[in-house]
Write an enzyme that holds these catalytic residues in place. Structure first.
Site, PDB file in Angstrom:
ATOM      1  N   LYS A  82       0.847  -1.215   0.000  1.00  0.00           N
ATOM      2  CA  LYS A  82       0.000   0.000   0.000  1.00  0.00           C
ATOM      3  C   LYS A  82       0.869   1.245   0.000  1.00  0.00           C
ATOM      4  O   LYS A  82       0.787   2.083   0.897  1.00  0.00           O
ATOM      5  CB  LYS A  82      -0.966  -0.003   1.181  1.00  0.00           C
ATOM      6  N   ASP A  85       3.628   7.298  -0.093  1.00  0.00           N
ATOM      7  CA  ASP A  85       4.621   8.290   0.348  1.00  0.00           C
ATOM      8  C   ASP A  85       4.925   9.262  -0.793  1.00  0.00           C
ATOM      9  O   ASP A  85       4.226   9.286  -1.805  1.00  0.00           O
ATOM     10  CB  ASP A  85       5.888   7.530   0.806  1.00  0.00           C
ATOM     11  N   SER A 138     -11.976  -2.793   2.650  1.00  0.00           N
ATOM     12  CA  SER A 138     -13.021  -3.688   3.158  1.00  0.00           C
ATOM     13  C   SER A 138     -13.458  -3.401   4.598  1.00  0.00           C
ATOM     14  O   SER A 138     -14.458  -3.938   5.047  1.00  0.00           O
ATOM     15  CB  SER A 138     -12.525  -5.138   3.072  1.00  0.00           C
ATOM     16  N   VAL A 205     -13.266 -11.743   2.082  1.00  0.00           N
ATOM     17  CA  VAL A 205     -14.109 -12.953   2.054  1.00  0.00           C
ATOM     18  C   VAL A 205     -13.832 -13.781   3.309  1.00  0.00           C
ATOM     19  O   VAL A 205     -12.682 -13.948   3.706  1.00  0.00           O
ATOM     20  CB  VAL A 205     -13.789 -13.803   0.793  1.00  0.00           C
ATOM     21  N   GLY A 226      -7.223 -14.659   3.086  1.00  0.00           N
ATOM     22  CA  GLY A 226      -6.171 -14.982   4.040  1.00  0.00           C
ATOM     23  C   GLY A 226      -6.621 -15.993   5.081  1.00  0.00           C
ATOM     24  O   GLY A 226      -6.529 -17.213   4.884  1.00  0.00           O
ATOM     25  N   ARG A 227      -7.170 -15.473   6.209  1.00  0.00           N
ATOM     26  CA  ARG A 227      -7.446 -16.333   7.371  1.00  0.00           C
ATOM     27  C   ARG A 227      -8.342 -17.528   7.065  1.00  0.00           C
ATOM     28  O   ARG A 227      -8.151 -18.607   7.631  1.00  0.00           O
ATOM     29  CB  ARG A 227      -8.051 -15.474   8.505  1.00  0.00           C
TER      30      ARG A 227
END
Ligand code: BMP
Length: 250
Positions: A82, A85, A138, A205, A226-227
């Site tokens: 992300k 800068d 999200s 999701v 991910g999780r």
């Protein structure tokens, strides 16, 4: 990405995120990441790396090992840094991540083009890599930034920040935008702006409450998960199920 996704018959991108653990246990973390990636590889088209493995493992010799493993398995690797800068700093960040082998990185469009995003796109072009822009995150607080009503700096008309970012993604030739699976109505609106020109990558999701089918129906092209996979008792089965439920757009 489209090519790999079709070849692998999967729209699932694995977010290789792990909870905090003692930094002394770095070797365990690397072994765990490599072992999950090996199990899950047949069911995904890419991996996404965030700070979770990057902070304890570092990039060169650490996370780079995971990127190489992904490439050997025919997968792409996205760096979820992300970038946010000034241009000179962004350029260095992009150069390091691309040098480590990442195929694309994620950047924050709030920084603007001149002396912000432009150097990232320039470096990406030079190395033939991708840039994916955030459009609507999200989490709930996303409404405060991405969801606010703004006066567009070019058209001087009132618009939603996320729609302005979607138009800019088209204009800059971004390789994708991130829109949360938790906000399918925003996916739909952004998809109307982007059509098939810029694919939507959708995280959120499972653990964050978003639904795979709902996000895809609304216009998401890829699901970042991910999780739901990494913390499942059987990551390969979890990934396979998600792959099957996300079959429709392929
Ligand atoms: P999970 O499926 O465990 O919720 O992980 C989602 C991943 O996507 C995390 O790495 C998170 O930082 C990232 N992400 C997100 O959840 N929402 C966004 O809007 C943008 C993200 O990069």
């Amino acid at each position: 990405m489209e090519e790999v996704s079709r070849k692998k018959q999967s729209s699932i991108i694995l977010a290789l995120d792990f909870p905090f653990q003692n930094p002394q246990d770095r070797e365990n973390l690397l072994t765990k990441a490599q072992s999950i990636l090996k199990e899950v590889s047949p069911h995904i088209c890419a991996i996404k790396i965030n700070h979770h493995p990057t902070l304890p493992l570092g990039i060169f010799g650490g996370v780079q090992t995971i990127v190489n493993q992904a490439h050997k398995a025919g997968l792409l690797a996205i760096m979820d840094c992300k970038v946010n800068d000034i241009g000179a700093t962004n350029q260095t960040i992009a150069e390091y991540y691309y040098a480590a082998g990442f195929d694309a990185l994620i950047a924050n469009p709030f920084i603007g083009w001149e002396e912000g995003l432009q150097p990232i796109f320039d470096i990406a072009k030079k190395h033939q890599r991708g840039v994916i822009l955030l459009a609507y995150m999200s989490h709930k607080g996303a409404a405060e930034g991405y969801g606010q009503t703004v006066i567009d700096s070019e058209t001087h008309t009132q618009t939603k920040q996320y729609l302005s970012f979607a138009k800019k993604a088209l204009k800059y030739g971004a390789d994708g935008v991130v829109v949360g699976a938790t906000v399918p109505e925003k996916i739909r609106e952004i998809h109307q702006v982007l059509g098939k020109n810029v694919p939507i990558y959708s995280p959120g999701v499972g653990a964050q409450g978003g639904g795979a089918a709902t996000a895809l129906e609304a216009g998401a092209r890829y699901l970042i998960v991910g999780r739901e996979i990494v913390q499942s008792a059987d990551p390969a089965v979890a990934a396979e199920k998600l792959k099957a439920s996300a079959k429709s757009p392929i």
